[in-house]
Design a protein around this motif. Structure first.
Motif, PDB file in Angstrom:
ATOM      1  N   GLN A 143       0.823  -1.214   0.000  1.00 35.73           N
ATOM      2  CA  GLN A 143       0.000   0.000   0.000  1.00 35.73           C
ATOM      3  C   GLN A 143       0.855   1.262   0.000  1.00 35.73           C
ATOM      4  O   GLN A 143       0.605   2.214   0.739  1.00 35.73           O
ATOM      5  CB  GLN A 143      -0.965   0.003   1.189  1.00 35.73           C
ATOM      6  CG  GLN A 143      -2.009  -1.104   1.139  1.00 35.73           C
ATOM      7  CD  GLN A 143      -3.110  -0.841   0.106  1.00 35.73           C
ATOM      8  OE1 GLN A 143      -4.040  -0.069   0.347  1.00 35.73           O
ATOM      9  NE2 GLN A 143      -2.997  -1.477  -1.058  1.00 35.73           N
ATOM     10  N   ILE A 144       1.901   1.253  -0.841  1.00 35.85           N
ATOM     11  CA  ILE A 144       2.797   2.411  -0.947  1.00 35.85           C
ATOM     12  C   ILE A 144       2.608   3.060  -2.315  1.00 35.85           C
ATOM     13  O   ILE A 144       2.250   2.397  -3.297  1.00 35.85           O
ATOM     14  CB  ILE A 144       4.275   2.005  -0.770  1.00 35.85           C
ATOM     15  CG1 ILE A 144       4.697   0.968  -1.826  1.00 35.85           C
ATOM     16  CG2 ILE A 144       4.520   1.478   0.641  1.00 35.85           C
ATOM     17  CD1 ILE A 144       6.180   0.660  -1.831  1.00 35.85           C
ATOM     18  N   PRO A 145       2.850   4.375  -2.420  1.00 34.78           N
ATOM     19  CA  PRO A 145       2.686   5.048  -3.707  1.00 34.78           C
ATOM     20  C   PRO A 145       3.796   4.695  -4.686  1.00 34.78           C
ATOM     21  O   PRO A 145       4.879   4.240  -4.306  1.00 34.78           O
ATOM     22  CB  PRO A 145       2.727   6.535  -3.336  1.00 34.78           C
ATOM     23  CG  PRO A 145       3.468   6.583  -2.050  1.00 34.78           C
ATOM     24  CD  PRO A 145       3.166   5.306  -1.329  1.00 34.78           C
ATOM     25  N   ILE A 146       3.506   4.925  -5.955  1.00 32.23           N
ATOM     26  CA  ILE A 146       4.452   4.711  -7.058  1.00 32.23           C
ATOM     27  C   ILE A 146       4.818   6.068  -7.635  1.00 32.23           C
ATOM     28  O   ILE A 146       3.942   6.906  -7.875  1.00 32.23           O
ATOM     29  CB  ILE A 146       3.811   3.829  -8.151  1.00 32.23           C
ATOM     30  CG1 ILE A 146       3.582   2.408  -7.627  1.00 32.23           C
ATOM     31  CG2 ILE A 146       4.656   3.806  -9.416  1.00 32.23           C
ATOM     32  CD1 ILE A 146       2.685   1.574  -8.518  1.00 32.23           C
ATOM     33  N   GLY A 185      -5.964   1.287  -0.967  1.00 30.75           N
ATOM     34  CA  GLY A 185      -7.311   0.831  -1.288  1.00 30.75           C
ATOM     35  C   GLY A 185      -7.364  -0.141  -2.452  1.00 30.75           C
ATOM     36  O   GLY A 185      -8.408  -0.751  -2.707  1.00 30.75           O
ATOM     37  N   LEU A 186      -6.224  -0.303  -3.180  1.00 32.93           N
ATOM     38  CA  LEU A 186      -6.191  -1.239  -4.308  1.00 32.93           C
ATOM     39  C   LEU A 186      -5.908  -2.650  -3.807  1.00 32.93           C
ATOM     40  O   LEU A 186      -5.270  -2.851  -2.772  1.00 32.93           O
ATOM     41  CB  LEU A 186      -5.124  -0.822  -5.326  1.00 32.93           C
ATOM     42  CG  LEU A 186      -5.285   0.551  -5.990  1.00 32.93           C
ATOM     43  CD1 LEU A 186      -4.185   0.765  -7.026  1.00 32.93           C
ATOM     44  CD2 LEU A 186      -6.659   0.688  -6.636  1.00 32.93           C
ATOM     45  N   ALA A 193      -4.362  -3.526 -14.240  1.00 32.91           N
ATOM     46  CA  ALA A 193      -4.744  -2.194 -14.724  1.00 32.91           C
ATOM     47  C   ALA A 193      -3.760  -1.139 -14.256  1.00 32.91           C
ATOM     48  O   ALA A 193      -3.444  -0.197 -14.995  1.00 32.91           O
ATOM     49  CB  ALA A 193      -6.159  -1.851 -14.237  1.00 32.91           C
ATOM     50  N   LEU A 194      -3.242  -1.288 -13.030  1.00 31.76           N
ATOM     51  CA  LEU A 194      -2.255  -0.336 -12.506  1.00 31.76           C
ATOM     52  C   LEU A 194      -0.971  -0.376 -13.328  1.00 31.76           C
ATOM     53  O   LEU A 194      -0.414   0.675 -13.689  1.00 31.76           O
ATOM     54  CB  LEU A 194      -1.955  -0.668 -11.042  1.00 31.76           C
ATOM     55  CG  LEU A 194      -0.874   0.188 -10.356  1.00 31.76           C
ATOM     56  CD1 LEU A 194      -1.310   1.647 -10.273  1.00 31.76           C
ATOM     57  CD2 LEU A 194      -0.569  -0.366  -8.964  1.00 31.76           C
ATOM     58  N   ALA A 195      -0.501  -1.583 -13.648  1.00 28.42           N
ATOM     59  CA  ALA A 195       0.712  -1.722 -14.455  1.00 28.42           C
ATOM     60  C   ALA A 195       0.522  -1.124 -15.844  1.00 28.42           C
ATOM     61  O   ALA A 195       1.375  -0.395 -16.353  1.00 28.42           O
ATOM     62  CB  ALA A 195       1.103  -3.197 -14.558  1.00 28.42           C
ATOM     63  N   ASP A 196      -0.618  -1.406 -16.462  1.00 32.72           N
ATOM     64  CA  ASP A 196      -0.880  -0.923 -17.818  1.00 32.72           C
ATOM     65  C   ASP A 196      -1.041   0.601 -17.854  1.00 32.72           C
ATOM     66  O   ASP A 196      -0.518   1.271 -18.752  1.00 32.72           O
ATOM     67  CB  ASP A 196      -2.132  -1.589 -18.388  1.00 32.72           C
ATOM     68  CG  ASP A 196      -1.941  -3.072 -18.653  1.00 32.72           C
ATOM     69  OD1 ASP A 196      -0.773  -3.520 -18.675  1.00 32.72           O
ATOM     70  OD2 ASP A 196      -2.949  -3.784 -18.825  1.00 32.72           O
ATOM     71  N   SER A 197      -1.766   1.153 -16.888  1.00 34.88           N
ATOM     72  CA  SER A 197      -1.988   2.607 -16.883  1.00 34.88           C
ATOM     73  C   SER A 197      -0.694   3.355 -16.584  1.00 34.88           C
ATOM     74  O   SER A 197      -0.451   4.435 -17.141  1.00 34.88           O
ATOM     75  CB  SER A 197      -3.070   2.980 -15.867  1.00 34.88           C
ATOM     76  OG  SER A 197      -2.692   2.641 -14.550  1.00 34.88           O
ATOM     77  N   THR A 198       0.158   2.785 -15.725  1.00 34.10           N
ATOM     78  CA  THR A 198       1.448   3.424 -15.425  1.00 34.10           C
ATOM     79  C   THR A 198       2.354   3.389 -16.651  1.00 34.10           C
ATOM     80  O   THR A 198       3.035   4.372 -16.972  1.00 34.10           O
ATOM     81  CB  THR A 198       2.137   2.721 -14.238  1.00 34.10           C
ATOM     82  OG1 THR A 198       1.276   2.751 -13.094  1.00 34.10           O
ATOM     83  CG2 THR A 198       3.445   3.414 -13.894  1.00 34.10           C
TER      84      THR A 198
END
Length: 221
Positions: A143-146, A185-186, A193-198
């Motif tokens: 739960q850490i930011p990228i 919250g993810l 989806a997180l990998a693709d959107s990043t």
């Protein structure tokens, strides 16, 4: 840990390499690295020269994830080992999984930042490869930011014209540090989806800063 005196000295020495190589590095958005607490830096990977980007930007309390093969590359491998790089064996799935689990635990326990290359291998083309999802699973689990870090395309084109710089890389690099992407919250189902959107965000930024470099060059000419 990059905060050790030895690692700081090594980073300082590596930063001097850019002067020896005649490289000018411009970093934009460095304030985004001032985020408090643990986080993950995801960066595009072009060659071993990416170590100059790490030396230029690497925040305090940061460790770098690198493939195990680099550990056996003579002086470079020794330098990375002294700098406390974390080596991952990509050919051993169990070992790689154990390494990622260790990183997840250590990030929170020691308030660390981790620098990763989600493409998984060097990419000398003027684009980005699809991102591996393992590092994003770590970010979501912890739960850490990228924080995305994008370096402009610095590979020297092979068809040099007369008067152009006859060298293996371009002499001007632009680094864009983007605002953090929250993972709070993810869950595991959100990782793809997180990998693709990043990857899309970073690729769009990559194309944008490369376009600015081309336009600047054409203006000078």
């Amino acid at each position: 840990m990059v905060t050790s005196l030895g690692a700081r000295i090594l980073c300082f020495m590596m930063r001097q390499m850019k002067y020896f190589l005649g490289i000018k590095i411009t970093a934009q958005g460095s304030e985004n690295l001032n985020t408090k607490g643990p986080y993950m830096v995801v960066a595009n990977h072009q060659s071993v020269l990416d170590i100059l980007v790490i030396a230029e930007l690497c925040p305090d309390h940061c460790v770098v994830l690198a493939k195990k093969e680099l550990m056996y590359m003579g002086l470079l491998g020794l330098t990375l080992w002294i700098s406390k790089f974390i080596f991952i064996d990509r050919n051993n799935k169990r070992s790689a999984r154990d390494t990622m689990d260790h990183i997840t635990r250590t990030l929170l326990q020691q308030n660390l930042r981790v620098w990763v290359y989600p493409e998984g291998t060097r990419n000398r083309m003027a684009t980005m490869l699809p991102f591996k999802r393992g590092v994003f699973s770590v970010a979501v689990k912890a739960q850490i930011p990228i924080i995305p870090v994008v370096t402009s395309y610095y590979q020297q084109p092979p068809n040099l014209k007369d008067g152009q710089r006859p060298f293996f890389c371009r002499d001007k690099w632009t680094i864009q540090i983007l605002p953090k992407i929250e993972t709070r919250g993810l869950g595991p189902e959100d990782v793809p989806a997180l990998a693709d959107s990043t990857q899309k965000l970073m690729l769009d930024t990559f194309n944008e800063i490369n376009g600015h470099i081309v336009l600047e060059k054409e203006t000078r000419e």
